[in-house]
Design a protein around this motif. Sequence first.
Motif, PDB file in Angstrom:
ATOM      1  N   LEU A   1      -1.687  15.384   7.090  1.00 26.76           N
ATOM      2  CA  LEU A   1      -0.550  14.662   6.517  1.00 26.76           C
ATOM      3  C   LEU A   1       0.501  15.705   6.161  1.00 26.76           C
ATOM      4  CD1 LEU A   1       0.637  11.936   5.436  1.00 26.76           C
ATOM      5  CD2 LEU A   1      -0.399  12.539   3.237  1.00 26.76           C
ATOM      6  N   VAL A   2       1.731  15.521   6.664  1.00 25.69           N
ATOM      7  CA  VAL A   2       2.802  16.495   6.433  1.00 25.69           C
ATOM      8  C   VAL A   2       4.042  15.806   5.881  1.00 25.69           C
ATOM      9  CG1 VAL A   2       2.020  18.094   8.229  1.00 25.69           C
ATOM     10  CG2 VAL A   2       3.686  16.343   8.801  1.00 25.69           C
ATOM     11  N   ARG A   3       4.824  16.577   5.159  1.00 25.61           N
ATOM     12  CA  ARG A   3       6.150  16.140   4.719  1.00 25.61           C
ATOM     13  C   ARG A   3       7.148  16.827   5.641  1.00 25.61           C
ATOM     14  NH1 ARG A   3       6.246  17.092  -0.640  1.00 25.61           N
ATOM     15  NH2 ARG A   3       6.054  14.896  -1.160  1.00 25.61           N
ATOM     16  N   GLN A   4       8.059  16.048   6.209  1.00 25.92           N
ATOM     17  CA  GLN A   4       9.113  16.594   7.057  1.00 25.92           C
ATOM     18  C   GLN A   4      10.279  16.949   6.127  1.00 25.92           C
ATOM     19  OE1 GLN A   4       9.266  14.684  11.112  1.00 25.92           O
ATOM     20  NE2 GLN A   4       8.387  12.986   9.921  1.00 25.92           N
ATOM     21  N   ASN A   5      10.449  18.236   5.854  1.00 27.71           N
ATOM     22  CA  ASN A   5      11.391  18.697   4.844  1.00 27.71           C
ATOM     23  C   ASN A   5      12.851  18.413   5.188  1.00 27.71           C
ATOM     24  OD1 ASN A   5       9.252  19.651   3.287  1.00 27.71           O
ATOM     25  ND2 ASN A   5       9.239  21.608   4.337  1.00 27.71           N
ATOM     26  N   ALA A   6      13.173  18.267   6.459  1.00 28.21           N
ATOM     27  CA  ALA A   6      14.560  18.004   6.849  1.00 28.21           C
ATOM     28  C   ALA A   6      14.967  16.552   6.587  1.00 28.21           C
ATOM     29  CB  ALA A   6      14.755  18.342   8.322  1.00 28.21           C
ATOM     30  N   VAL A   7      13.998  15.673   6.382  1.00 33.05           N
ATOM     31  CA  VAL A   7      14.272  14.254   6.136  1.00 33.05           C
ATOM     32  C   VAL A   7      14.190  14.010   4.633  1.00 33.05           C
ATOM     33  CG1 VAL A   7      13.518  11.894   6.630  1.00 33.05           C
ATOM     34  CG2 VAL A   7      13.256  13.664   8.367  1.00 33.05           C
ATOM     35  N   PRO A   8      15.208  13.377   4.053  1.00 35.92           N
ATOM     36  CA  PRO A   8      15.157  13.128   2.603  1.00 35.92           C
ATOM     37  C   PRO A   8      13.957  12.258   2.225  1.00 35.92           C
ATOM     38  CG  PRO A   8      17.322  12.562   3.505  1.00 35.92           C
ATOM     39  CD  PRO A   8      16.431  12.887   4.666  1.00 35.92           C
ATOM     40  N   ALA A   9      13.324  12.636   1.117  1.00 34.70           N
ATOM     41  CA  ALA A   9      12.163  11.878   0.623  1.00 34.70           C
ATOM     42  C   ALA A   9      12.616  10.522   0.113  1.00 34.70           C
ATOM     43  CB  ALA A   9      11.469  12.646  -0.492  1.00 34.70           C
ATOM     44  N   ILE A  10      11.838   9.528   0.421  1.00 35.57           N
ATOM     45  CA  ILE A  10      12.124   8.163  -0.019  1.00 35.57           C
ATOM     46  C   ILE A  10      11.032   7.766  -0.996  1.00 35.57           C
ATOM     47  CG2 ILE A  10      12.343   5.768   0.703  1.00 35.57           C
ATOM     48  CD1 ILE A  10      13.120   6.908   3.505  1.00 35.57           C
ATOM     49  N   THR A  11      11.418   7.465  -2.225  1.00 30.35           N
ATOM     50  CA  THR A  11      10.421   7.000  -3.182  1.00 30.35           C
ATOM     51  C   THR A  11      10.136   5.531  -2.906  1.00 30.35           C
ATOM     52  OG1 THR A  11      12.112   6.514  -4.808  1.00 30.35           O
ATOM     53  CG2 THR A  11      11.045   8.662  -4.958  1.00 30.35           C
ATOM     54  N   SER A  12       8.931   5.147  -3.180  1.00 24.56           N
ATOM     55  CA  SER A  12       8.492   3.774  -2.921  1.00 24.56           C
ATOM     56  C   SER A  12       7.926   3.210  -4.212  1.00 24.56           C
ATOM     57  CB  SER A  12       7.422   3.790  -1.827  1.00 24.56           C
ATOM     58  OG  SER A  12       6.287   4.486  -2.271  1.00 24.56           O
ATOM     59  N   PRO A  13       7.537   1.956  -4.205  1.00 26.12           N
ATOM     60  CA  PRO A  13       6.838   1.437  -5.386  1.00 26.12           C
ATOM     61  C   PRO A  13       5.609   2.301  -5.664  1.00 26.12           C
ATOM     62  CG  PRO A  13       7.372  -0.337  -3.876  1.00 26.12           C
ATOM     63  CD  PRO A  13       7.712   0.940  -3.175  1.00 26.12           C
ATOM     64  N   PHE A  14       5.219   2.369  -6.934  1.00 28.40           N
ATOM     65  CA  PHE A  14       4.061   3.172  -7.299  1.00 28.40           C
ATOM     66  C   PHE A  14       2.839   2.755  -6.492  1.00 28.40           C
ATOM     67  CE2 PHE A  14       5.819   3.574 -11.864  1.00 28.40           C
ATOM     68  CZ  PHE A  14       6.659   4.598 -11.463  1.00 28.40           C
ATOM     69  N   ALA A  15       1.963   3.716  -6.271  1.00 24.61           N
ATOM     70  CA  ALA A  15       0.689   3.406  -5.635  1.00 24.61           C
ATOM     71  C   ALA A  15      -0.025   2.376  -6.498  1.00 24.61           C
ATOM     72  CB  ALA A  15      -0.150   4.659  -5.500  1.00 24.61           C
ATOM     73  N   PRO A  16      -0.584   1.331  -5.897  1.00 25.86           N
ATOM     74  CA  PRO A  16      -1.259   0.300  -6.703  1.00 25.86           C
ATOM     75  C   PRO A  16      -2.519   0.853  -7.362  1.00 25.86           C
ATOM     76  CG  PRO A  16      -1.593  -0.099  -4.366  1.00 25.86           C
ATOM     77  CD  PRO A  16      -0.634   1.041  -4.470  1.00 25.86           C
ATOM     78  N   GLU A  17      -2.932   0.198  -8.439  1.00 22.61           N
ATOM     79  CA  GLU A  17      -4.145   0.619  -9.145  1.00 22.61           C
ATOM     80  C   GLU A  17      -5.348   0.606  -8.203  1.00 22.61           C
ATOM     81  OE1 GLU A  17      -4.525   1.921 -12.216  1.00 22.61           O
ATOM     82  OE2 GLU A  17      -2.343   1.858 -12.281  1.00 22.61           O
ATOM     83  N   ASP A  18      -5.436  -0.396  -7.343  1.00 23.64           N
ATOM     84  CA  ASP A  18      -6.532  -0.493  -6.373  1.00 23.64           C
ATOM     85  C   ASP A  18      -6.031   0.011  -5.016  1.00 23.64           C
ATOM     86  OD1 ASP A  18      -8.938  -1.034  -5.151  1.00 23.64           O
ATOM     87  OD2 ASP A  18      -8.475  -3.158  -4.844  1.00 23.64           O
ATOM     88  N   TRP A  19      -5.574   1.264  -4.984  1.00 21.37           N
ATOM     89  CA  TRP A  19      -4.984   1.834  -3.776  1.00 21.37           C
ATOM     90  C   TRP A  19      -5.966   1.860  -2.603  1.00 21.37           C
ATOM     91  CZ3 TRP A  19      -7.502   6.092  -1.934  1.00 21.37           C
ATOM     92  CH2 TRP A  19      -8.296   6.800  -2.836  1.00 21.37           C
ATOM     93  N   SER A  20      -7.276   1.950  -2.877  1.00 19.19           N
ATOM     94  CA  SER A  20      -8.255   1.996  -1.789  1.00 19.19           C
ATOM     95  C   SER A  20      -8.588   0.613  -1.252  1.00 19.19           C
ATOM     96  CB  SER A  20      -9.529   2.698  -2.237  1.00 19.19           C
ATOM     97  OG  SER A  20     -10.170   1.947  -3.247  1.00 19.19           O
TER      98      SER A  20
ATOM     99  N   GLY B   1     -10.794  -1.433  -1.883  1.00 17.87           N
ATOM    100  CA  GLY B   1     -12.222  -1.650  -1.636  1.00 17.87           C
ATOM    101  C   GLY B   1     -12.823  -0.790  -0.547  1.00 17.87           C
ATOM    102  N   ALA B   2     -12.028   0.052   0.113  1.00 17.52           N
ATOM    103  CA  ALA B   2     -12.574   0.922   1.160  1.00 17.52           C
ATOM    104  C   ALA B   2     -13.446   1.998   0.522  1.00 17.52           C
ATOM    105  CB  ALA B   2     -11.444   1.569   1.954  1.00 17.52           C
ATOM    106  N   PRO B   3     -14.580   2.313   1.132  1.00 22.11           N
ATOM    107  CA  PRO B   3     -15.432   3.360   0.565  1.00 22.11           C
ATOM    108  C   PRO B   3     -14.757   4.723   0.685  1.00 22.11           C
ATOM    109  CG  PRO B   3     -16.267   2.674   2.701  1.00 22.11           C
ATOM    110  CD  PRO B   3     -15.130   1.757   2.367  1.00 22.11           C
TER     111      PRO B   3
ATOM    112  N   ILE C   1     -11.707   4.055   5.569  1.00 23.60           N
ATOM    113  CA  ILE C   1     -12.158   5.165   4.733  1.00 23.60           C
ATOM    114  C   ILE C   1     -11.034   5.503   3.753  1.00 23.60           C
ATOM    115  CG2 ILE C   1     -12.760   7.631   4.719  1.00 23.60           C
ATOM    116  CD1 ILE C   1     -14.989   6.045   5.887  1.00 23.60           C
ATOM    117  N   ALA C   2     -11.381   5.641   2.471  1.00 21.11           N
ATOM    118  CA  ALA C   2     -10.415   6.034   1.444  1.00 21.11           C
ATOM    119  C   ALA C   2     -10.493   7.547   1.247  1.00 21.11           C
ATOM    120  CB  ALA C   2     -10.717   5.318   0.135  1.00 21.11           C
ATOM    121  N   LEU C   3      -9.324   8.190   1.214  1.00 22.32           N
ATOM    122  CA  LEU C   3      -9.244   9.638   1.052  1.00 22.32           C
ATOM    123  C   LEU C   3      -8.397   9.972  -0.165  1.00 22.32           C
ATOM    124  CD1 LEU C   3      -8.347   9.850   4.726  1.00 22.32           C
ATOM    125  CD2 LEU C   3     -10.187  11.241   3.871  1.00 22.32           C
TER     126      LEU C   3
END
Length: 190
Positions: free
Chosen positions: A30-49, A51-53, A97-99
Amino acid sequence: MRAIRSLTLLLALFAPAAFAEGLYQVEMILVRQNAVPAITSPFAPEDWSAGAPRLAKEALRPTTLDEEVARLQAGTDYTVLLHKAWQQAVGSEPVRIALGEGQEQFGHFPIEGVLSLVQARFIGAEATFWVNQLDDNGSVLRSEQFRQANSNIKRGQLTFLDGGHLALLLKVAPVGARKIPTLDPEMMEQ
Protein backbone atom coordinates in the motif's frame (compact mmCIF):
# COMPACT_ATOMS: atom_id res chain seq x y z
CA MET A 1 -18.83 -44.19 -26.92
CA ARG A 2 -21.78 -42.10 -25.76
CA ALA A 3 -20.72 -42.56 -22.12
CA ILE A 4 -17.22 -41.26 -22.92
CA ARG A 5 -18.66 -38.08 -24.51
CA SER A 6 -20.89 -37.54 -21.48
CA LEU A 7 -18.00 -38.08 -19.11
CA THR A 8 -15.83 -35.66 -21.09
CA LEU A 9 -18.58 -33.04 -20.99
CA LEU A 10 -19.01 -33.46 -17.22
CA LEU A 11 -15.26 -33.17 -16.66
CA ALA A 12 -15.15 -30.00 -18.77
CA LEU A 13 -17.92 -28.45 -16.70
CA PHE A 14 -16.56 -29.31 -13.26
CA ALA A 15 -12.78 -29.21 -13.81
CA PRO A 16 -12.38 -25.40 -13.68
CA ALA A 17 -14.10 -25.26 -10.28
CA ALA A 18 -12.00 -28.11 -8.94
CA PHE A 19 -8.71 -26.55 -10.06
CA ALA A 20 -9.68 -23.07 -8.84
CA GLU A 21 -9.48 -23.97 -5.14
CA GLY A 22 -6.00 -23.76 -3.73
CA LEU A 23 -3.36 -22.15 -1.58
CA TYR A 24 -1.95 -18.84 -2.79
CA GLN A 25 0.94 -16.59 -1.85
CA VAL A 26 -0.42 -13.03 -1.55
CA GLU A 27 1.80 -9.98 -1.39
CA MET A 28 0.58 -6.41 -1.20
CA ILE A 29 2.14 -2.99 -0.99
CA LEU A 30 0.00 0.00 0.00
CA VAL A 31 1.56 3.31 -1.10
CA ARG A 32 0.73 7.00 -0.91
CA GLN A 33 1.27 8.85 -4.19
CA ASN A 34 2.89 12.04 -2.89
CA ALA A 35 2.24 14.07 -6.05
CA VAL A 36 -1.54 13.64 -5.63
CA PRO A 37 -3.18 15.69 -2.87
CA ALA A 38 -4.46 13.57 0.02
CA ILE A 39 -8.21 13.34 0.28
CA THR A 40 -9.66 12.88 3.74
CA SER A 41 -12.67 10.63 3.98
CA PRO A 42 -15.18 9.80 6.67
CA PHE A 43 -13.52 8.22 9.69
CA ALA A 44 -12.82 4.52 9.55
CA PRO A 45 -15.89 2.78 11.02
CA GLU A 46 -15.69 1.14 14.43
CA ASP A 47 -16.24 -2.26 12.75
CA TRP A 48 -13.72 -1.58 9.98
CA SER A 49 -13.05 -5.32 9.49
CA ALA A 50 -16.79 -6.02 8.99
CA GLY A 51 -16.35 -9.43 10.61
CA ALA A 52 -13.41 -10.54 8.44
CA PRO A 53 -10.87 -12.63 10.35
CA ARG A 54 -7.54 -10.94 11.03
CA LEU A 55 -4.48 -12.18 9.22
CA ALA A 56 -2.91 -14.88 11.40
CA LYS A 57 0.78 -14.52 12.26
CA GLU A 58 1.31 -18.13 11.16
CA ALA A 59 0.20 -17.20 7.64
CA LEU A 60 2.85 -14.47 7.22
CA ARG A 61 5.64 -15.21 4.74
CA PRO A 62 8.85 -13.42 3.72
CA THR A 63 8.28 -10.65 1.18
CA THR A 64 9.56 -11.08 -2.38
CA LEU A 65 8.84 -7.63 -3.82
CA ASP A 66 11.63 -5.93 -1.89
CA GLU A 67 13.28 -4.60 -5.08
CA GLU A 68 10.03 -2.89 -6.08
CA VAL A 69 9.72 -1.38 -2.59
CA ALA A 70 13.32 -0.12 -2.77
CA ARG A 71 12.57 1.54 -6.13
CA LEU A 72 9.44 3.17 -4.71
CA GLN A 73 11.35 4.45 -1.68
CA ALA A 74 14.32 5.69 -3.73
CA GLY A 75 12.40 8.72 -4.99
CA THR A 76 10.02 11.19 -3.44
CA ASP A 77 6.99 10.22 -5.54
CA TYR A 78 5.77 7.42 -3.23
CA THR A 79 5.64 6.57 0.45
CA VAL A 80 5.33 2.87 1.27
CA LEU A 81 2.71 2.53 4.03
CA LEU A 82 2.29 -1.24 4.26
CA HIS A 83 4.14 -4.23 2.79
CA LYS A 84 3.05 -7.75 3.75
CA ALA A 85 3.14 -11.25 2.30
CA TRP A 86 1.14 -14.26 3.44
CA GLN A 87 -0.45 -17.53 2.32
CA GLN A 88 -4.18 -18.09 2.17
CA ALA A 89 -6.73 -20.30 0.49
CA VAL A 90 -8.53 -18.73 -2.47
CA GLY A 91 -11.56 -20.35 -4.04
CA SER A 92 -14.75 -19.74 -5.93
CA GLU A 93 -16.27 -17.96 -2.89
CA PRO A 94 -14.71 -14.66 -1.74
CA VAL A 95 -12.22 -14.99 1.12
CA ARG A 96 -11.80 -11.85 3.22
CA ILE A 97 -8.78 -11.04 5.40
CA ALA A 98 -8.48 -8.07 7.78
CA LEU A 99 -5.05 -6.41 8.00
CA GLY A 100 -3.80 -3.91 10.55
CA GLU A 101 -0.42 -2.21 10.79
CA GLY A 102 1.02 -0.24 13.68
CA GLN A 103 0.02 0.02 17.33
CA GLU A 104 -3.63 -0.94 17.87
CA GLN A 105 -5.53 1.58 19.99
CA PHE A 106 -9.13 0.91 20.99
CA GLY A 107 -9.75 -1.35 17.99
CA HIS A 108 -8.09 0.91 15.38
CA PHE A 109 -4.70 0.75 13.70
CA PRO A 110 -2.87 3.57 11.91
CA ILE A 111 -3.36 1.47 8.77
CA GLU A 112 -6.26 -0.97 8.62
CA GLY A 113 -8.38 -2.62 6.00
CA VAL A 114 -9.85 -5.68 4.36
CA LEU A 115 -8.71 -7.55 1.26
CA SER A 116 -11.14 -9.96 -0.40
CA LEU A 117 -9.95 -12.48 -3.01
CA VAL A 118 -11.94 -14.84 -5.22
CA GLN A 119 -10.83 -17.27 -7.94
CA ALA A 120 -12.66 -17.48 -11.25
CA ARG A 121 -11.10 -17.38 -14.69
CA PHE A 122 -8.90 -14.64 -13.25
CA ILE A 123 -8.44 -13.61 -9.64
CA GLY A 124 -10.80 -10.96 -8.34
CA ALA A 125 -9.72 -8.60 -5.59
CA GLU A 126 -11.62 -6.03 -3.61
CA ALA A 127 -9.64 -3.83 -1.22
CA THR A 128 -10.78 -1.27 1.34
CA PHE A 129 -8.12 0.37 3.50
CA TRP A 130 -7.96 3.36 5.81
CA VAL A 131 -4.88 5.35 6.73
CA ASN A 132 -5.76 6.84 10.11
CA GLN A 133 -4.28 9.61 12.17
CA LEU A 134 -4.85 8.72 15.83
CA ASP A 135 -4.56 11.03 18.84
CA ASP A 136 -2.84 10.12 22.12
CA ASN A 137 -6.07 8.57 23.41
CA GLY A 138 -6.50 6.30 20.39
CA SER A 139 -9.36 8.27 18.82
CA VAL A 140 -9.36 8.64 15.04
CA LEU A 141 -8.71 12.28 14.12
CA ARG A 142 -8.54 11.86 10.36
CA SER A 143 -8.82 9.05 7.81
CA GLU A 144 -7.84 8.57 4.19
CA GLN A 145 -9.69 5.76 2.41
CA PHE A 146 -8.60 3.49 -0.42
CA ARG A 147 -11.28 1.44 -2.13
CA GLN A 148 -10.75 -0.43 -5.40
CA ALA A 149 -11.74 -3.68 -7.08
CA ASN A 150 -10.28 -5.60 -9.99
CA SER A 151 -11.59 -8.90 -11.35
CA ASN A 152 -8.89 -9.43 -14.00
CA ILE A 153 -5.78 -10.17 -11.96
CA LYS A 154 -3.59 -12.81 -13.55
CA ARG A 155 -1.94 -15.37 -11.30
CA GLY A 156 1.63 -14.44 -10.42
CA GLN A 157 1.46 -11.01 -12.05
CA LEU A 158 2.01 -7.75 -10.17
CA THR A 159 -1.11 -5.59 -10.49
CA PHE A 160 -1.47 -1.87 -9.72
CA LEU A 161 -4.77 -0.67 -8.27
CA ASP A 162 -4.95 3.12 -8.45
CA GLY A 163 -7.10 4.89 -5.88
CA GLY A 164 -5.93 8.47 -6.41
CA HIS A 165 -3.56 9.48 -3.63
CA LEU A 166 -3.43 5.90 -2.30
CA ALA A 167 -2.59 2.88 -4.45
CA LEU A 168 -2.09 -0.84 -4.01
CA LEU A 169 0.37 -3.20 -5.67
CA LEU A 170 -0.91 -6.77 -5.45
CA LYS A 171 0.56 -10.10 -6.46
CA VAL A 172 -1.34 -13.37 -6.03
CA ALA A 173 0.44 -16.57 -7.08
CA PRO A 174 -0.36 -20.25 -6.52
CA VAL A 175 1.91 -21.82 -3.91
CA GLY A 176 4.36 -24.20 -5.53
CA ALA A 177 3.92 -22.70 -9.00
CA ARG A 178 6.93 -22.62 -11.25
CA LYS A 179 8.60 -19.26 -11.41
CA ILE A 180 8.99 -17.80 -14.87
CA PRO A 181 12.70 -17.40 -15.52
CA THR A 182 13.86 -13.87 -16.21
CA LEU A 183 16.04 -13.41 -19.24
CA ASP A 184 19.42 -11.78 -18.90
CA PRO A 185 19.29 -8.44 -20.81
CA GLU A 186 22.77 -9.13 -22.24
CA MET A 187 21.53 -12.34 -23.84
CA MET A 188 18.61 -10.46 -25.43
CA GLU A 189 21.03 -8.15 -27.27
CA GLN A 190 22.86 -10.98 -29.03
